[in-house]
Design an enzyme around this catalytic site. Structure first.
Site, short mmCIF file in Angstrom:
data_model
loop_
_atom_site.label_atom_id
_atom_site.label_comp_id
_atom_site.label_asym_id
_atom_site.label_seq_id
_atom_site.Cartn_x
_atom_site.Cartn_y
_atom_site.Cartn_z
CG PHE A 1 5.04 22.65 12.65
CD1 PHE A 1 4.79 21.56 13.46
CD2 PHE A 1 4.03 23.57 12.44
CE1 PHE A 1 3.56 21.40 14.08
CE2 PHE A 1 2.80 23.42 13.06
CZ PHE A 1 2.57 22.33 13.88
CG ASP B 1 4.39 14.48 22.73
OD1 ASP B 1 4.56 15.19 21.72
OD2 ASP B 1 3.87 13.34 22.68
O1 LIG Z 1 16.25 16.16 12.76
C1 LIG Z 1 15.76 15.10 13.04
O2 LIG Z 1 14.69 14.65 12.58
C2 LIG Z 1 16.48 14.27 13.97
N1 LIG Z 1 17.75 14.81 14.47
N2 LIG Z 1 18.89 14.13 14.27
C3 LIG Z 1 19.87 14.67 14.99
C4 LIG Z 1 19.35 15.77 15.68
N3 LIG Z 1 19.91 16.63 16.55
C5 LIG Z 1 19.12 17.59 17.07
N4 LIG Z 1 17.80 17.75 16.74
C6 LIG Z 1 17.24 16.91 15.86
N5 LIG Z 1 15.93 17.12 15.51
C7 LIG Z 1 15.14 18.19 16.09
C8 LIG Z 1 14.64 17.78 17.47
C9 LIG Z 1 13.85 18.88 18.10
C10 LIG Z 1 14.11 19.49 19.28
N6 LIG Z 1 13.22 20.43 19.65
C11 LIG Z 1 12.25 20.58 18.77
N7 LIG Z 1 11.23 21.50 18.99
C12 LIG Z 1 10.22 21.70 18.09
O3 LIG Z 1 10.16 21.11 17.02
N8 LIG Z 1 9.31 22.61 18.51
C13 LIG Z 1 8.17 22.99 17.80
C14 LIG Z 1 8.06 22.86 16.42
C15 LIG Z 1 6.88 23.29 15.81
C16 LIG Z 1 5.84 23.81 16.55
C17 LIG Z 1 6.00 23.91 17.93
CL1 LIG Z 1 4.71 24.51 18.87
C18 LIG Z 1 7.14 23.51 18.55
S1 LIG Z 1 12.42 19.55 17.46
C19 LIG Z 1 18.00 15.86 15.32
#
Ligand SMILES: O=C(O)Cn1ncc2ncnc(NCCc3cnc(NC(=O)Nc4cccc(Cl)c4)s3)c21
Length: 273
Positions: free
Chosen positions: A25, A137
């Site tokens: 997304f 998940d």
């Molecule tokens: O970036 C990287 O690939 C790895 N990375 N490396 C370091 C790092 N530090 C923090 N966060 C990272 N990544 C994001 C992790 C998430 C946490 N919460 C999320 N929630 C979400 O995406 N929700 C969401 C999205 C789209 C639709 C819907 Cl319904 C819900 S994603 C990190």
């Protein structure tokens, strides 16, 4: 932190740095909040894509659920804001990145490292279940590593409060327990099943019911066709724990607080997590 909850953030409050990763997304960037110099991860989601996939309600639920969760092994979601075209999630930055990349690099983890991760995940899930939240998940892609090597559960995009159990299917089949694959009712014990799958994958480098075809994976899950390969060598104590978690009857799965007392965890997990 209180003011952070109420404040109306805008992108101009942040210096945005390099991209950390690309999700379905949108992208995640490292960023620094200008006033506090606090380093965060900023996930940028395109409204058009959220609308197309009809996941706005899921995102709202994630923000709502995450705003009440505070645990060292759960990645914080500090807040969110939006502009004309995008929604931004302000997330805790996990300095050592994604666990699955670490697992790919090492092929599989030592029993001590696996047990330490499983114990910290169990403590985080006990905390979530205590708040009537099931993650649903739990898989390597949703696990991050903090600056001190501690594990962080991220992406509650699929979590639910247990009173409204939804049966929406999600992502890879590998981690789904029989009751979700058979789309029966499910409860917090789904996270215990997924933790068992994860423990197996930490030790062997592959999930237990992996198969070429979806239909074969499906059959292996519902039959709990659990096999332990001869290599790598894994202690019988670890196999005993996994066998008590990957049980078809959800009420018979080892309870999380019992997992923390299992000899394999007691003898191998680093107490600091
Ligand atoms: O970036 C990287 O690939 C790895 N990375 N490396 C370091 C790092 N530090 C923090 N966060 C990272 N990544 C994001 C992790 C998430 C946490 N919460 C999320 N929630 C979400 O995406 N929700 C969401 C999205 C789209 C639709 C819907 Cl319904 C819900 S994603 C990190």
């Amino acid at each position: 932190q209180k003011e952070a909850a109420q404040k109306r953030w805008t992108i101009s409050d942040f210096d945005v740095g390099k991209p950390l990763g690309r999700g379905k997304f949108g992208h995640v960037y490292i960023a620094r909040e200008k006033r506090s110099n606090h380093i965060v991860a900023l996930k940028v989601l395109f409204k058009s894509q959220l609308q197309q996939s009809q996941v706005e309600h899921q995102l709202r639920r994630e923000v709502e659920i995450q705003s009440h969760l505070r645990h060292p092994n759960i990645l914080r979601l500090y807040g969110y804001f939006y502009d004309q075209k995008r929604v931004y999630l302000i997330l805790e930055y996990a300095a050592r990145g994604e666990l699955y990349k670490e697992l790919q690099k090492c092929k599989y983890f030592s029993e001590r490292r696996a047990a330490t991760y499983v114990a910290s995940l169990a403590r985080a899930l006990i905390y979530c279940h205590g708040k009537h939240v099931i993650h649903r998940d739990i898989k390597p892609e949703n696990l991050l590593i903090g600056a001190q090597g501690e594990l962080k559960i991220a992406d509650f995009g699929w979590s639910v409060h247990t009173f409204n159990r939804r049966r929406t299917m999600c992502g890879t089949l590998d981690y789904l327990p029989p009751e979700m694959v058979e789309s029966a009712e499910h409860d917090a014990s789904v996270d215990i099943w997924s933790l068992g799958i994860l423990c197996y994958e930490f030790l062997y480098g592959v999930p237990p019911f992996e198969a070429k075809e979806h239909s074969d994976t499906y059959r292996r899950i519902v039959q709990v066709d659990l096999k332990f390969p001869p290599k790598p060598i894994v202690s019988s104590s670890a196999k005993d724990l996994i066998s008590q978690m990957l049980v078809k009857e959800s009420t018979q799965r080892l309870a999380l607080h019992k997992l923390l007392e299992h000899p394999w965890i007691v003898q191998n997990a680093d107490p600091s997590g």
